[in-house]
Design an enzyme around this catalytic site. Structure first.
Site, mmCIF file in Angstrom:
data_model
loop_
_atom_site.group_PDB
_atom_site.id
_atom_site.type_symbol
_atom_site.label_atom_id
_atom_site.label_comp_id
_atom_site.label_asym_id
_atom_site.label_seq_id
_atom_site.Cartn_x
_atom_site.Cartn_y
_atom_site.Cartn_z
ATOM 1 N N ARG A 63 -10.274 33.809 -47.285
ATOM 2 C CA ARG A 63 -10.805 33.088 -48.376
ATOM 3 C C ARG A 63 -12.236 33.027 -48.002
ATOM 4 O O ARG A 63 -12.566 33.073 -46.992
ATOM 5 C CB ARG A 63 -10.075 31.739 -48.569
ATOM 6 C CG ARG A 63 -9.673 31.111 -47.326
ATOM 7 C CD ARG A 63 -9.535 29.915 -47.359
ATOM 8 N NE ARG A 63 -10.815 29.230 -47.522
ATOM 9 C CZ ARG A 63 -11.659 28.871 -46.580
ATOM 10 N NH1 ARG A 63 -11.670 29.254 -45.556
ATOM 11 N NH2 ARG A 63 -13.046 28.333 -46.952
ATOM 12 N N GLY A 64 -12.955 32.310 -48.785
ATOM 13 C CA GLY A 64 -14.414 31.920 -48.569
ATOM 14 C C GLY A 64 -15.168 33.021 -49.243
ATOM 15 O O GLY A 64 -14.803 34.163 -49.105
ATOM 16 N N ARG B 93 -9.319 36.816 -57.779
ATOM 17 C CA ARG B 93 -9.626 35.396 -57.800
ATOM 18 C C ARG B 93 -10.917 35.518 -58.725
ATOM 19 O O ARG B 93 -12.030 36.038 -58.134
ATOM 20 C CB ARG B 93 -9.994 34.904 -56.349
ATOM 21 C CG ARG B 93 -8.552 34.833 -55.383
ATOM 22 C CD ARG B 93 -8.853 33.576 -54.331
ATOM 23 N NE ARG B 93 -8.801 32.251 -55.077
ATOM 24 C CZ ARG B 93 -9.301 31.334 -54.123
ATOM 25 N NH1 ARG B 93 -9.668 31.530 -53.025
ATOM 26 N NH2 ARG B 93 -9.230 30.196 -54.760
ATOM 27 N N GLN C 263 -8.066 22.831 -46.298
ATOM 28 C CA GLN C 263 -8.914 23.848 -45.827
ATOM 29 C C GLN C 263 -9.717 22.986 -44.658
ATOM 30 O O GLN C 263 -10.213 23.523 -43.849
ATOM 31 C CB GLN C 263 -9.486 24.682 -46.712
ATOM 32 C CG GLN C 263 -8.706 25.580 -47.381
ATOM 33 C CD GLN C 263 -8.557 25.060 -48.796
ATOM 34 O OE1 GLN C 263 -8.384 24.092 -48.911
ATOM 35 N NE2 GLN C 263 -8.458 25.730 -49.858
ATOM 36 N N ASP D 84 -19.186 29.079 -54.144
ATOM 37 C CA ASP D 84 -18.497 30.281 -54.324
ATOM 38 C C ASP D 84 -19.113 30.941 -55.509
ATOM 39 O O ASP D 84 -18.809 32.097 -55.831
ATOM 40 C CB ASP D 84 -17.017 29.904 -54.943
ATOM 41 C CG ASP D 84 -15.986 29.298 -53.637
ATOM 42 O OD1 ASP D 84 -15.376 30.463 -53.217
ATOM 43 O OD2 ASP D 84 -16.063 28.369 -53.240
ATOM 44 N N ASN E 226 -17.843 25.068 -56.414
ATOM 45 C CA ASN E 226 -17.499 25.192 -55.070
ATOM 46 C C ASN E 226 -16.072 24.412 -55.011
ATOM 47 O O ASN E 226 -15.433 24.102 -56.085
ATOM 48 C CB ASN E 226 -18.206 24.553 -54.052
ATOM 49 C CG ASN E 226 -17.881 24.475 -52.497
ATOM 50 O OD1 ASN E 226 -17.917 25.629 -52.234
ATOM 51 N ND2 ASN E 226 -17.665 23.332 -51.896
ATOM 52 N N LYS E 227 -15.313 24.302 -54.071
ATOM 53 C CA LYS E 227 -13.949 23.942 -53.888
ATOM 54 C C LYS E 227 -13.817 22.411 -54.563
ATOM 55 O O LYS E 227 -14.646 21.867 -54.689
ATOM 56 C CB LYS E 227 -13.529 23.748 -52.403
ATOM 57 C CG LYS E 227 -12.118 23.081 -52.241
ATOM 58 C CD LYS E 227 -11.020 24.053 -52.798
ATOM 59 C CE LYS E 227 -9.615 23.398 -52.580
ATOM 60 N NZ LYS E 227 -8.821 24.271 -53.094
#
Length: 324
Positions: A45-46, A83, A187, A228, A238-239
């Site tokens: 991920r990332g 994703r 995370q 992201d 972003n998250k």
């Protein structure tokens, strides 16, 4: 330093991020289906790491299918859709796919080039951001707050937002880092805290819901996060939980800095309204570590990302400097 994602002996090798911090485990992915599964369950991920995964997925397919262009293009499309929010995934796919006319080895060489460029790119982006933060924040040593994981585990190597921490820590300019736990998959507490501990950086984990209070109490000099997808106007995906941090930082006059490689900028997207925000399974919220934390059958609103408007962001910093 073990790369988060790499190529070895005909397969993609990743650090399994679902196993940390309990276990440091490498996974060997030999098929496109295995790679897609690893992406979707967040074993890798990332955004920058997903760019590498996209390129390596095309290489896996090209080496398997040889001259069957249609089969490789179909696999590439599946990887790119694994994703939807992280722009780097499709960027890596397209970059490798462009080399398909040169044959499978040409595709693999391009994917390896993506790997090799990643650490250099992120070192420069985070160095640029560290310089900006030092100029903007007079207090020494600095107290930073970050969200999710934007360290080496989110990249091939080094990291983006945590890359800033590595630069400042080496210079003796970090008092501590506050790491949001980052619900629902933790995370921050699982991955960011693991990286900070490994590097010997003083840190504390805090619930996401405590971050605004920490900012209000004067415990934070700067909020620094990764991204992201970044729209052309500077809106940042972003998250989930990043947007409330930006609101709190703006309310209390704390700089909010985003660090990402240029490949995370989606120049074709005018603003953040067009960013597709992935929504994930209810079970990620209604259970923790396999243990139910909500009534059976409970439904959840579980977006993986949110969008922070550009006006709340002091700077988006890439390897080329401050994004206009």
């Amino acid at each position: 330093m073990q790369r988060t994602i790499d190529w070895a002996d005909g397969a993609v090798v990743i650090i399994d991020q679902t196993a940390l911090p309990r276990e440091f485990r490498l996974l060997r992915l030999e098929t496109v289906d295995e790679l897609i599964s690893a992406i979707q369950r967040l074993a890798v991920r990332g955004a920058p790491a997903l760019g590498a995964a996209g390129a390596l997925g095309v290489a896996l397919s090209a080496l398997r299918h040889g001259g069957d262009v249609g089969a490789v293009e179909a696999d590439a499309e599946r990887v790119a859709r694994a994703r939807p929010t992280a722009v780097n995934l499709g960027w890596g796919v397209r970059r490798a796919l462009a080399k398909l006319p040169g044959g499978p080895e040409s595709v693999l060489a391009e994917a390896k080039a993506v790997l090799d460029e990643d650490e250099r790119t992120n070192r420069q982006a985070s160095a640029n951001a560290a310089e900006l933060i030092l100029a903007r924040c007079p207090r020494r040593p600095l107290r930073l707050l970050t969200h999710c994981n934007a360290g080496r585990l989110a990249t091939v190597g080094w990291g983006t937002a945590l890359g800033v921490v590595w630069h400042l820590h080496e210079a003796g300019q970090i008092e501590y880092v506050l790491a949001d736990e980052t619900r629902p998959l933790l995370q921050g507490s699982r991955l960011t805290a693991w990286e900070l501990a490994e590097a010997g950086v003083p840190y504390r984990v805090l619930p996401d819901s405590a971050a605004a209070s920490a900012i209000a109490r004067g415990m934070v000099d700067c909020v620094v996060v990764g991204a992201d997808r970044i729209a052309a106007n500077g809106d940042v995906a972003n998250k989930i939980g990043t947007y409330p941090l930006a609101l709190a930082a703006d309310r209390h006059g704390v700089p909010f800095v985003v660090v990402a490689p240029q490949s995370t900028v989606d120049a074709e997207l005018p603003d953040g309204a067009g960013i597709v925000l992935e929504e994930r399974a209810d079970a990620e919220v209604t259970s923790a570590g396999g243990t139910p934390v909500a009534p059976a059958g409970a439904k959840a609103f579980n977006p993986a990302f949110d969008v922070t408007p550009a006006e709340l962001v002091l700077a988006v910093v890439t390897e080329h400097g401050r994004f206009p």
